[in-house]
Design a protein around this motif. Structure first.
Motif, PDB file in Angstrom:
ATOM      1  N   THR A 183      -6.850  -3.170   1.499  1.00 41.83           N
ATOM      2  CA  THR A 183      -7.045  -4.037   0.331  1.00 41.83           C
ATOM      3  C   THR A 183      -7.849  -3.353  -0.772  1.00 41.83           C
ATOM      4  N   ASP A 222      -2.353  -7.646  -2.817  1.00 41.61           N
ATOM      5  CA  ASP A 222      -3.592  -8.013  -3.499  1.00 41.61           C
ATOM      6  C   ASP A 222      -4.600  -6.870  -3.554  1.00 41.61           C
ATOM      7  N   THR A 259      -7.031  -3.886  -4.508  1.00 38.75           N
ATOM      8  CA  THR A 259      -7.746  -3.334  -5.658  1.00 38.75           C
ATOM      9  C   THR A 259      -7.459  -1.836  -5.698  1.00 38.75           C
ATOM     10  N   VAL A 261       0.848  -3.868 -11.556  1.00 38.81           N
ATOM     11  CA  VAL A 261      -0.273  -4.781 -11.357  1.00 38.81           C
ATOM     12  C   VAL A 261      -1.027  -4.973 -12.669  1.00 38.81           C
ATOM     13  N   ARG A 269      -6.946  -5.738 -11.746  1.00 43.37           N
ATOM     14  CA  ARG A 269      -6.971  -5.240 -10.363  1.00 43.37           C
ATOM     15  C   ARG A 269      -7.217  -3.737 -10.296  1.00 43.37           C
ATOM     16  N   ARG A 323     -14.834  -7.976  -9.517  1.00 46.08           N
ATOM     17  CA  ARG A 323     -14.215  -6.925  -8.710  1.00 46.08           C
ATOM     18  C   ARG A 323     -15.048  -5.650  -8.793  1.00 46.08           C
TER      19      ARG A 323
END
Length: 332
Positions: A72, A97, A99, A125, A129, A159
């Protein structure tokens, strides 16, 4: 949760070590199977970081499917001009999803895109992200656990903070910003300015010349950043001035060393051969940065001279006269 780092060069391996030393389980992907196996067996990347023991929390593989299975957080640690090609091969394996974190510093040839723009284009994306890491981050010093700071830039502040927590340890201090543009422009342009500083050193010039090139290099970087919408404060911070000073001053800098070889009379091909596979990003990036500046009407005389030396056969010895002989004007 495992963090995946794609690219086992000196900076990719070092950043994987930083993450592992910060408490993360890390899977490091190496393009070559023999290198991945050597890292796993010897706990050392002898090719890029000889003498540095890698943490037990760091595993290695040469299988991209294994590397990306369920990851992830994916750190992209390949050279800027090969990022598109590599990511195209990997995009079908990415977690929906995930990063995506870019360590590459450059502007793509042809498209003139920043690395986060390349990632967004290839992976499909949103920019929220994608994160970028930049700062005074000479890999060998960090691998030796010498104290340093860096910047994590992401449009999604939460994030960026999550990534900050993942890589904070006793020798590595990350700060967060949301200015991805400024972070990437600083990281790309500093490589070009470092080439000019290396050339000056190779020609036998001293501290005054070095300080002049760093300062005026920062000025032209800031002009380009402003034209692209960067926050000026970013370029006066770690991702701008901090990275610029380290890269222009240290013999550990590949761009500085490459420029110094040119200043001593080596050809571009000879200097490249002496790097033993280590990429001096500024050699290629100077051309798209020059084009990007022209597109936005930004004057970048140091970048122009570096491009001419690296690609048009211009001799480094002519660099000083070219820059000093320009029309005089106010500093600001």
């Amino acid at each position: 949760m495992t963090v995946t780092v794609l690219g086992a060069g000196s900076w990719g391996t070092t950043f994987a070590k930083v993450l592992a030393d910060s408490g993360q389980d890390v899977l490091l992907w190496a393009r070559r199977r023999d290198l991945a196996e050597a890292i796993a067996t010897d706990r050392e990347n002898a090719e890029y970081l000889p003498g540095v023991r890698l943490p037990d929390r760091l595993r290695s593989t040469s299988d991209p499917r294994e590397a990306l299975d369920g990851a992830t957080t994916v750190v992209l640690a390949v050279p800027s001009q090969s990022l598109r090609h590599n990511l195209t091969a990997w995009r079908g394996l990415l977690h929906p999803d995930a990063t995506l974190v870019s360590l590459a510093k450059g502007i793509e040839l042809g498209t003139l895109r920043r690395m986060s723009e390349v990632v967004a284009d290839v992976a499909g994306v949103g920019q929220d992200r994608i994160a970028v890491v930049s700062g005074p981050n000479l890999a060998k010093e960090i691998a030796a656990e010498q104290p340093t700071a860096t910047v994590i830039a992401c449009q999604d502040h939460d994030r960026a903070v999550a990534l900050q927590r993942m890589c904070t340890n006793g020798y590595f201090r990350p700060y967060t910003i949301t200015d991805v543009v400024g972070c990437e422009i600083g990281g790309a342009c500093k490589n070009v300015i470092a080439l000019s500083c290396g050339m000056a050193a190779g020609l036998g010039f001293g501290a005054n010349t070095l300080a002049t090139l760093i300062t005026r290099g920062l000025a032209e970087t800031a002009r380009l950043g402003a034209a692209l919408g960067a926050d000026p404060m970013t370029l006066s911070g770690l991702a701008g001035l901090g990275d610029l000073v380290a890269t222009c001053s240290s013999p550990l800098s590949r761009n500085r060393t490459f420029g110094e070889r040119l200043g001593r009379g080596e050809t571009v091909a000879q200097a490249q051969a002496a790097q033993h596979g280590q990429v001096a990003e500024g050699v290629k990036s100077c051309s798209p940065i020059r084009e990007l500046a022209a597109r936005h009407g930004v004057e970048m005389p140091i970048t122009e001279v570096v491009h001419r030396v690296c690609h048009d056969g211009f001799h480094p010895g002519e660099m000083a006269g070219e820059l000093i002989g320009r029309k005089t004007k106010p500093e600001r």
